[in-house]
Design a protein around this motif. Structure first.
Motif, PDB file in Angstrom:
ATOM      1  N   UNK A   7      -3.774  11.346  10.891  1.00 58.19           N
ATOM      2  CA  UNK A   7      -2.413  10.811  10.914  1.00 58.19           C
ATOM      3  C   UNK A   7      -1.965  10.386  12.307  1.00 58.19           C
ATOM      4  N   UNK A   8      -2.436  11.059  13.366  1.00 56.79           N
ATOM      5  CA  UNK A   8      -2.030  10.632  14.709  1.00 56.79           C
ATOM      6  C   UNK A   8      -2.568   9.241  15.032  1.00 56.79           C
ATOM      7  N   UNK A   9      -3.813   8.981  14.641  1.00 58.48           N
ATOM      8  CA  UNK A   9      -4.378   7.645  14.862  1.00 58.48           C
ATOM      9  C   UNK A   9      -3.648   6.605  14.004  1.00 58.48           C
ATOM     10  N   UNK A  10      -3.316   6.987  12.784  1.00 55.83           N
ATOM     11  CA  UNK A  10      -2.588   6.076  11.899  1.00 55.83           C
ATOM     12  C   UNK A  10      -1.211   5.764  12.460  1.00 55.83           C
ATOM     13  N   UNK A  11      -0.508   6.778  12.929  1.00 53.90           N
ATOM     14  CA  UNK A  11       0.834   6.550  13.487  1.00 53.90           C
ATOM     15  C   UNK A  11       0.777   5.690  14.742  1.00 53.90           C
ATOM     16  N   UNK A  12      -0.236   5.901  15.572  1.00 58.40           N
ATOM     17  CA  UNK A  12      -0.389   5.072  16.771  1.00 58.40           C
ATOM     18  C   UNK A  12      -0.648   3.617  16.373  1.00 58.40           C
ATOM     19  N   UNK A  13      -1.450   3.425  15.351  1.00 60.69           N
ATOM     20  CA  UNK A  13      -1.715   2.083  14.820  1.00 60.69           C
ATOM     21  C   UNK A  13      -0.427   1.434  14.323  1.00 60.69           C
ATOM     22  N   UNK A  14       0.379   2.163  13.547  1.00 62.59           N
ATOM     23  CA  UNK A  14       1.624   1.596  13.010  1.00 62.59           C
ATOM     24  C   UNK A  14       2.599   1.276  14.123  1.00 62.59           C
ATOM     25  N   UNK A  15       2.691   2.140  15.120  1.00 62.65           N
ATOM     26  CA  UNK A  15       3.571   1.866  16.256  1.00 62.65           C
ATOM     27  C   UNK A  15       3.122   0.619  17.011  1.00 62.65           C
ATOM     28  N   UNK A  16       1.816   0.491  17.212  1.00 65.78           N
ATOM     29  CA  UNK A  16       1.294  -0.682  17.920  1.00 65.78           C
ATOM     30  C   UNK A  16       1.569  -1.959  17.137  1.00 65.78           C
ATOM     31  N   UNK A  17       1.425  -1.911  15.815  1.00 68.25           N
ATOM     32  CA  UNK A  17       1.716  -3.077  14.985  1.00 68.25           C
ATOM     33  C   UNK A  17       3.196  -3.435  15.041  1.00 68.25           C
ATOM     34  N   UNK A  18       4.063  -2.412  15.050  1.00 65.93           N
ATOM     35  CA  UNK A  18       5.498  -2.683  15.122  1.00 65.93           C
ATOM     36  C   UNK A  18       5.864  -3.315  16.465  1.00 65.93           C
ATOM     37  N   UNK A  19       5.331  -2.778  17.557  1.00 68.21           N
ATOM     38  CA  UNK A  19       5.608  -3.357  18.875  1.00 68.21           C
ATOM     39  C   UNK A  19       5.108  -4.797  18.947  1.00 68.21           C
ATOM     40  N   UNK A  20       3.916  -5.019  18.398  1.00 67.48           N
ATOM     41  CA  UNK A  20       3.374  -6.374  18.362  1.00 67.48           C
ATOM     42  C   UNK A  20       4.290  -7.298  17.561  1.00 67.48           C
ATOM     43  N   UNK A  29       0.800  -1.218   0.000  1.00 65.44           N
ATOM     44  CA  UNK A  29       0.000   0.000   0.000  1.00 65.44           C
ATOM     45  C   UNK A  29       0.827   1.259   0.000  1.00 65.44           C
ATOM     46  N   UNK A  30       0.352   2.265   0.697  1.00 59.56           N
ATOM     47  CA  UNK A  30       1.054   3.541   0.855  1.00 59.56           C
ATOM     48  C   UNK A  30       1.846   3.430   2.154  1.00 59.56           C
ATOM     49  N   UNK A  31       3.171   3.388   2.051  1.00 60.15           N
ATOM     50  CA  UNK A  31       4.009   2.958   3.178  1.00 60.15           C
ATOM     51  C   UNK A  31       3.866   3.817   4.429  1.00 60.15           C
ATOM     52  N   UNK A  32       3.489   5.076   4.271  1.00 58.27           N
ATOM     53  CA  UNK A  32       3.364   5.959   5.429  1.00 58.27           C
ATOM     54  C   UNK A  32       2.129   5.666   6.269  1.00 58.27           C
ATOM     55  N   UNK A  33       1.206   4.873   5.751  1.00 58.43           N
ATOM     56  CA  UNK A  33      -0.025   4.560   6.473  1.00 58.43           C
ATOM     57  C   UNK A  33      -0.094   3.102   6.925  1.00 58.43           C
ATOM     58  N   UNK A  34       0.548   2.208   6.213  1.00 63.06           N
ATOM     59  CA  UNK A  34       0.399   0.775   6.475  1.00 63.06           C
ATOM     60  C   UNK A  34       1.598   0.217   7.251  1.00 63.06           C
ATOM     61  N   UNK A  35       1.412  -0.898   7.949  1.00 66.30           N
ATOM     62  CA  UNK A  35       2.460  -1.440   8.815  1.00 66.30           C
ATOM     63  C   UNK A  35       3.385  -2.406   8.084  1.00 66.30           C
ATOM     64  N   UNK A  36       4.581  -2.586   8.617  1.00 62.62           N
ATOM     65  CA  UNK A  36       5.487  -3.643   8.186  1.00 62.62           C
ATOM     66  C   UNK A  36       5.187  -4.894   9.011  1.00 62.62           C
ATOM     67  N   UNK A  53      -8.121  -3.734   9.676  1.00 56.19           N
ATOM     68  CA  UNK A  53      -9.574  -3.614   9.452  1.00 56.19           C
ATOM     69  C   UNK A  53     -10.227  -2.773  10.547  1.00 56.19           C
ATOM     70  N   UNK A  54      -9.771  -2.938  11.789  1.00 59.43           N
ATOM     71  CA  UNK A  54     -10.301  -2.124  12.886  1.00 59.43           C
ATOM     72  C   UNK A  54     -10.015  -0.646  12.639  1.00 59.43           C
ATOM     73  N   UNK A  55      -8.807  -0.341  12.174  1.00 68.42           N
ATOM     74  CA  UNK A  55      -8.465   1.053  11.882  1.00 68.42           C
ATOM     75  C   UNK A  55      -9.361   1.590  10.772  1.00 68.42           C
ATOM     76  N   UNK A  56      -9.528   0.824   9.719  1.00 64.40           N
ATOM     77  CA  UNK A  56     -10.399   1.254   8.623  1.00 64.40           C
ATOM     78  C   UNK A  56     -11.822   1.493   9.113  1.00 64.40           C
ATOM     79  N   UNK A  57     -12.309   0.599   9.968  1.00 62.57           N
ATOM     80  CA  UNK A  57     -13.654   0.755  10.532  1.00 62.57           C
ATOM     81  C   UNK A  57     -13.773   2.078  11.283  1.00 62.57           C
ATOM     82  N   UNK A  58     -12.761   2.369  12.106  1.00 67.79           N
ATOM     83  CA  UNK A  58     -12.772   3.605  12.884  1.00 67.79           C
ATOM     84  C   UNK A  58     -12.736   4.833  11.980  1.00 67.79           C
ATOM     85  N   UNK A  59     -11.853   4.825  10.987  1.00 67.20           N
ATOM     86  CA  UNK A  59     -11.700   5.989  10.121  1.00 67.20           C
ATOM     87  C   UNK A  59     -12.920   6.200   9.236  1.00 67.20           C
TER      88      UNK A  59
END
Length: 479
Positions: free
Chosen positions: A402-415, A350-357, A455-461
């Motif tokens: 973007x703040x919610x997106x960044x929090x999501x990406x950080x949470x995915x990285x920690x996970x 996807x668009x790397x600034x929004x999606x997780x690794x 999917x949860x993030x998409x639902x929220x947004x």
């Protein structure tokens, strides 16, 4: 001889030596970007097989060759629709050799005049498929690809990275039949935009430099070296045109600004060194940030981080994160765990600034169902399209979301990091097929969890967007 049809991709790569990384891993990583903006990608595990009698034919340009021998298992990020070729791009094989192909480059017309590109040569769509199964070391990768280029030629100018736990090599196709390669110093990193990158070449140091046998004579025969006191590949073969100063060198400038902040450089300079020793060790997260960046924190950010309102600055340079992002992989081979589970491929669609690794062990025999599905038609059950949908939802309300997106990406990285720790601990007690089945199952579970969170993030947004439409009319408020 004729020039091949237009390249489809124009990417950004970063290479990190084991003494430059935080945990002693070697890292080669690249963003695969497509000109069309939509090029659905998948992530698969290709099984080992015998290639005797296999006649390879490219659907992209008609290149063909015979393949032979036992081929290794490997991971790959091919196109979902392979009617125009496989485009396997990047992955790691069962010998823990990583390959990333390719970084689009440009050779100057003077050199191409003497050694033109070959219409049906070895191009990006084929390189991974005809090399990756057959190599047990990065050097073998360089030498095998080099033989193909010498015999068949290439229709493109490209940079290709190879690595294992010990070393990283960067290979460049300098013209139709000529190539060079350099071993990256262990304590250095290198950023590769879409230009020739290798600088000073040492013909007397075959442990760190390799090339086709005719390269030196070719340059001398045709008087191609503007500075005969040295043999600088970038100066001899590179483009160094005005477009490089806005399209290419700013990406190198920004990466070096991140990893060598004390060095002052002009983002448009064409003299920025290729190899640097970082001022601090580089982590996987640093590589992720760079590959997802858009000149964050500078006046060149197209999302206007500083709210400067100067659109000339915001649109001046080619960003790394941009609309045609397709797939990004970080190929990490660790040195602090056994080889059987040392290799990890971090995959971002996807668009790397929004999606997780998402971390996948590469000693696996399968990948998640949604990572194997990517047709030209939108499908929420495809990981590629799910992450592309994030771009559609987030970008019109970037500053709201973007703040919610960044929090999501950080949470995915920690996970993901936590999952690697947990899987490593259990993997240490397993071996053979049992280990591979375990790594497969756990990698799929990791990816499925992150898909659920996406999917949860998409639902929220989407709910937030629907509840904040510009076309609201409350009866009580309007009477």
């Amino acid at each position: 001889m004729a020039e091949a049809k237009l390249k489809k991709t124009s990417c950004t790569a970063i290479l990190v030596g084991k003494k430059a990384s935080m945990d002693g891993s070697t890292i080669i990583a690249r963003d695969e970007d497509g000109y069309d903006g939509i090029n659905p990608k998948t992530f698969v595990s290709v099984p080992a097989k015998n290639y005797d009698g296999v006649h390879y034919v490219s659907k992209y340009n008609g290149f063909e060759c015979d393949l032979h021998g036992e081929g290794a298992r490997f991971t790959s990020t091919p196109n979902g629709d392979q009617s125009d070729g496989i485009w396997g791009e990047q992955g790691i094989n069962q010998y823990n050799v990583a390959m990333s192909s390719t970084e689009t480059e440009l050779t100057n017309p003077r050199c191409l005049g003497h050694d033109p590109l070959v219409k049906n040569g070895v191009d990006e769509d084929s390189m991974f498929s005809i090399v990756m199964p057959f190599i047990k070391t990065p050097r073998e990768g360089v030498e095998l690809l080099g033989k193909y280029i010498e015999k068949y030629g290439t229709g493109e100018c490209n940079g290709i990275a190879f690595s294992n736990k010990d070393e990283i090599w960067y290979f460049e196709t300098a013209a139709g039949h000529h190539w060079v390669a350099e071993r990256i110093p262990d304590d250095c990193y290198a950023i590769c935009p879409n230009i020739m990158c290798i600088e000073e070449f040492d013909f007397n140091d075959p442990d760190h430099f390799l090339c086709d046998p005719d390269l030196k004579d070719f340059v001398e025969r045709h008087h191609l070296n503007p500075n005969p006191d040295s043999f600088n590949i970038r100066n001899i073969f590179g483009s160094q045109n005005e477009a490089d100063s806005t399209y290419n060198t700013p990406r190198t400038w920004y990466g070096q600004k991140l990893f060598n902040p004390s060095i002052e450089q002009d983002p448009t300079s064409q003299d920025i060194p290729w190899l640097r020793r970082p001022e601090k060790k580089i982590a996987v997260e640093d590589v992720q940030f760079f590959l997802s960046s858009h000149y964050n924190g500078t006046k060149y950010d197209p999302f206007d981080t500083f709210a400067s309102g100067d659109k000339k600055d915001m649109q001046k340079f080619r960003s790394i994160a941009l609309d045609r992002n397709q797939e990004s992989s970080i190929l990490q081979i660790r040195n602090d765990v056994p080889a059987e589970y040392a290799a990890i491929q971090w995959v971002n669609f996807g668009f790397y600034a929004y999606s997780p690794y998402v971390p996948f062990y590469t000693n696996i025999n399968d990948t998640p169902a949604n990572y194997k599905l990517a047709s030209q038609k939108f499908d929420i059950n495809s990981a590629y399209w799910m992450h592309k949908l994030l771009e559609v939802v987030v970008e019109p309300r970037y500053h709201d979301y973007i703040n919610e997106v960044n929090a999501f990406r950080d949470a995915c990285q920690s996970y993901g990091v936590g999952r690697v720790d947990a899987i490593d601990a259990k993997a240490a007690k397993l071996s053979g097929q049992e280990l591979q089945d375990f790594l497969t199952k756990e990698s799929i579970a990791t990816a499925n969890h992150i898909s659920d969170k996406t999917r949860d993030l998409l639902d929220s947004l989407i709910h937030h967007t629907l509840l904040n439409s510009k076309y609201q009319y409350e009866l009580g408020d309007n009477l």
